[in-house]
Write a protein that holds these residues in place. Sequence first.
Motif, short mmCIF file in Angstrom:
data_model
loop_
_atom_site.label_atom_id
_atom_site.label_comp_id
_atom_site.label_asym_id
_atom_site.label_seq_id
_atom_site.Cartn_x
_atom_site.Cartn_y
_atom_site.Cartn_z
N ALA A 1 -1.18 -65.35 -38.16
CA ALA A 1 -0.59 -66.28 -37.20
C ALA A 1 -0.43 -65.64 -35.82
CB ALA A 1 0.76 -66.78 -37.72
N ARG A 2 -0.29 -64.31 -35.79
CA ARG A 2 -0.15 -63.62 -34.50
C ARG A 2 -1.52 -63.40 -33.85
NH1 ARG A 2 3.21 -60.18 -37.56
NH2 ARG A 2 1.64 -58.53 -37.41
N GLY A 3 -2.57 -63.80 -34.53
CA GLY A 3 -3.91 -63.68 -33.96
C GLY A 3 -4.62 -62.38 -34.27
N VAL A 4 -4.16 -61.65 -35.28
CA VAL A 4 -4.82 -60.41 -35.66
C VAL A 4 -6.20 -60.74 -36.22
CG1 VAL A 4 -4.73 -58.39 -37.18
CG2 VAL A 4 -2.63 -59.30 -36.15
N PRO A 5 -7.27 -60.06 -35.78
CA PRO A 5 -8.62 -60.34 -36.29
C PRO A 5 -8.71 -60.09 -37.80
CG PRO A 5 -8.71 -59.01 -34.29
CD PRO A 5 -7.28 -59.06 -34.70
N GLU A 6 -9.63 -60.83 -38.44
CA GLU A 6 -9.78 -60.72 -39.89
C GLU A 6 -10.13 -59.29 -40.31
OE1 GLU A 6 -9.51 -63.12 -42.46
OE2 GLU A 6 -8.39 -64.13 -40.88
N ARG A 7 -10.95 -58.62 -39.54
CA ARG A 7 -11.34 -57.25 -39.89
C ARG A 7 -10.12 -56.34 -39.93
NH1 ARG A 7 -15.98 -54.07 -39.57
NH2 ARG A 7 -15.62 -51.86 -39.09
N ASN A 8 -9.24 -56.47 -38.93
CA ASN A 8 -8.03 -55.65 -38.89
C ASN A 8 -7.06 -56.05 -40.00
OD1 ASN A 8 -9.05 -54.32 -36.70
ND2 ASN A 8 -7.84 -55.43 -35.18
N LEU A 9 -7.02 -57.34 -40.32
CA LEU A 9 -6.17 -57.79 -41.42
C LEU A 9 -6.58 -57.10 -42.72
CD1 LEU A 9 -5.80 -61.66 -40.89
CD2 LEU A 9 -4.01 -59.94 -40.73
N LEU A 10 -7.88 -57.02 -42.92
CA LEU A 10 -8.38 -56.43 -44.16
C LEU A 10 -8.17 -54.92 -44.20
CD1 LEU A 10 -9.93 -56.50 -46.82
CD2 LEU A 10 -12.06 -56.49 -45.50
N LEU A 11 -8.62 -54.22 -43.15
CA LEU A 11 -8.64 -52.77 -43.17
C LEU A 11 -7.29 -52.13 -42.85
CD1 LEU A 11 -12.09 -52.11 -41.44
CD2 LEU A 11 -11.56 -52.22 -43.88
N ARG B 1 -4.08 -60.59 -49.96
CA ARG B 1 -4.46 -61.51 -48.89
C ARG B 1 -3.59 -62.76 -48.85
NH1 ARG B 1 -7.77 -65.83 -50.49
NH2 ARG B 1 -8.69 -65.97 -48.41
N GLN B 2 -2.88 -63.04 -49.96
CA GLN B 2 -2.02 -64.21 -50.01
C GLN B 2 -0.56 -63.87 -49.70
OE1 GLN B 2 -2.57 -66.08 -53.84
NE2 GLN B 2 -4.79 -65.89 -53.74
N ALA B 3 -0.29 -62.60 -49.38
CA ALA B 3 1.08 -62.18 -49.10
C ALA B 3 1.56 -62.73 -47.76
CB ALA B 3 1.17 -60.65 -49.10
N MET B 4 2.87 -62.81 -47.61
CA MET B 4 3.46 -63.39 -46.40
C MET B 4 3.15 -62.55 -45.17
SD MET B 4 4.84 -66.25 -47.06
CE MET B 4 5.75 -66.41 -45.53
N PHE B 5 3.12 -61.22 -45.31
CA PHE B 5 2.88 -60.40 -44.12
C PHE B 5 1.45 -60.57 -43.61
CE2 PHE B 5 1.62 -57.58 -47.57
CZ PHE B 5 0.50 -56.96 -47.08
N ILE B 6 0.51 -60.91 -44.50
CA ILE B 6 -0.85 -61.21 -44.05
C ILE B 6 -0.88 -62.54 -43.31
CG2 ILE B 6 -3.19 -61.75 -44.83
CD1 ILE B 6 -2.60 -58.83 -45.03
N THR B 7 -0.16 -63.52 -43.84
CA THR B 7 -0.09 -64.83 -43.17
C THR B 7 0.56 -64.70 -41.80
OG1 THR B 7 0.13 -65.91 -45.34
CG2 THR B 7 0.77 -67.19 -43.39
N ALA B 8 1.61 -63.88 -41.71
CA ALA B 8 2.28 -63.70 -40.43
C ALA B 8 1.37 -62.99 -39.43
CB ALA B 8 3.57 -62.91 -40.63
N ALA B 9 0.65 -61.98 -39.90
CA ALA B 9 -0.26 -61.25 -39.01
C ALA B 9 -1.39 -62.15 -38.55
CB ALA B 9 -0.82 -60.02 -39.73
#
Length: 309
Positions: free
Chosen positions: A210-220, A200-208
């Motif tokens: 920032a693009r407005g990806v919902p938290e649920r989609n970020l996780l799953l 969750r602390q990786a750069m690609f998660i931060t970038a996603a």
Amino acid sequence: MGALIARRLVEGTVSALLAFVLVFSFIRMIPGDPVDLMLGEQAQPAAREALRQNLGLDRPFLVQLAGDFAGLVRGDLGQSMAYRRPVAGLIADRAGPTAILAAAAILIAIAIALPLGLASGWQPGSRIDSISRIIAVSGISLPNFWLGPLLLLVFAVWLRWLPIGGFRSPSSVILPAITLGTALAAMLTRMLRSGVSETRQAMFITAARARGVPERNLLLKHALRPALIPVITILGLQIGAVLSGAVITETIFQWPGVGRLLIEAVQGRDYPVVQGVVLIMTGVYVGVNTLVDCAYMVVDPRIDTAAAN
């Protein structure tokens, strides 16, 4: 992938043969004579000697080893001394209940670990994280030989909700599966929490994010896949622990599986059965770990390139 699988199979074959030789040697060092256990210590010397010759126990150690190894090459695991039946048939009769128990235990472990690990890893320091840690520590700390009788006492004796033992109905698998799957669930929960918390602390998660990806989609869709790699590792390695734990669990719950057969064979000094069960368990362990290596490549294709190099 083909080269990796071939290498794992060769390594597994060598490991299985080494396990066979070690078990063949060690089981004969255990105090107790199979002939005495079968006939009793008061048997006549002539009867004892006749049975010893019939079982091939009068031959030198290396001759017995060579004979059993030759049979193994032909696919023959030998004949049980106690049951007077082929060992392969005995194991085949008991393999079904053990497979059901192991599968149920793994499903219970995954059902517990997946939601707890994801939630606690995505929200470290939260209440669900504290609950997850308590459950994980408790699950690892409770040994099978203590948890099993406790579950029997509460749910089978006091409440009478579930059968006390044996394999009489589908509900019979619940208590032994919980007993066997608790420690695995705790370990998977900790590994998944650690993987998700790190991802969750990786750069690609931060970038996603920032693009407005919902938290649920970020996780799953973003965090789960890389976090599964260490979980797959632990799950593959713990298959051996599930099989070894099944020996104790099946004895507690009178489960008619391979683990209980192994205990009975050790108690009766039934050498061919002990050797056959250990060899089959080794083969299952090697096969599962080969499948785990293949699963790595599905989760992260870069591993295939690294393995090839």
